[in-house]
Design a protein around this motif. Sequence first.
Motif, short mmCIF file in Angstrom:
data_model
loop_
_atom_site.label_atom_id
_atom_site.label_comp_id
_atom_site.label_asym_id
_atom_site.label_seq_id
_atom_site.Cartn_x
_atom_site.Cartn_y
_atom_site.Cartn_z
N SER A 32 -5.30 3.60 -9.85
CA SER A 32 -4.87 4.94 -10.24
C SER A 32 -4.62 5.77 -8.98
CB SER A 32 -5.94 5.60 -11.12
OG SER A 32 -5.55 6.91 -11.46
N PHE A 33 -3.40 6.28 -8.85
CA PHE A 33 -3.01 7.07 -7.68
C PHE A 33 -1.81 7.92 -8.04
CE2 PHE A 33 -1.76 2.62 -7.48
CZ PHE A 33 -0.37 2.70 -7.52
N ASP A 34 -1.51 8.91 -7.19
CA ASP A 34 -0.39 9.80 -7.45
C ASP A 34 0.15 10.29 -6.11
OD1 ASP A 34 1.41 11.23 -9.01
OD2 ASP A 34 0.08 12.95 -9.23
N GLY A 35 1.41 10.66 -6.10
CA GLY A 35 1.98 11.16 -4.87
C GLY A 35 3.29 11.87 -5.05
N THR A 36 3.62 12.70 -4.08
CA THR A 36 4.91 13.37 -4.02
C THR A 36 5.41 13.38 -2.59
OG1 THR A 36 3.91 15.54 -3.70
CG2 THR A 36 4.47 14.95 -5.96
N LYS A 49 7.53 15.80 3.46
CA LYS A 49 6.12 16.18 3.43
C LYS A 49 5.47 15.35 2.32
CE LYS A 49 6.80 19.45 6.43
NZ LYS A 49 6.77 19.05 7.80
N VAL A 50 4.56 14.48 2.71
CA VAL A 50 3.96 13.52 1.79
C VAL A 50 2.56 13.97 1.40
CG1 VAL A 50 3.24 11.12 1.50
CG2 VAL A 50 5.24 11.65 2.92
N ASN A 51 2.27 13.93 0.11
CA ASN A 51 0.92 14.14 -0.41
C ASN A 51 0.62 12.98 -1.35
OD1 ASN A 51 -0.11 16.83 0.56
ND2 ASN A 51 1.90 17.41 -0.22
#
Length: 176
Positions: A32-36, A49-51
Amino acid sequence: MATTWKLDPTHSEVAFKVKHLVITTVTGYFRSFDGTVVTEDESDFTTGKVNFTIDTSSIDTNQAQRDEHLKSADFFNAAQYPQISFTSTAIEEKSDSEFILRGDLTMGDTTKPVTFDVEFGGTVTDPYGNFKAGFEVSGKISRKEFGLTWSAVTEAGAVVVSDDVKIQASVQFVKQ
């Protein structure tokens, strides 16, 4: 104009590899992970810009007892620190398809600068009309630098878990 890219978790994976007893490698995954990624325009990822966040309790090494130990206070302390997070500080282009991603990684109450190698797989429109970008991310961290200091030594003097942890992620992002 800024472009936002959202992680497609069904076509992405986050894995790690660590030496066990110095003779073999154990591979694990976070499920389980998430990103933008937010870029200044859709074609220049060096402006990104990575989160990225990872649910520490989603660890899966294909062995339930080991997974529970990794979730415990000996390692991730998932009850107190439910997420690992990464925020980029810079993206440097090495070539048209290779980048260096720099940022701050937080595990537990420790934040350290880290560097990852990134291979850009390209962009494509999928059969449903979604515009996607793919990346292969790899790097290595010292688990002890992030407070994951649990250690044991066998009777013969072999270290049970190495300090170095290799991180590998295959990720797809969808243009929003």
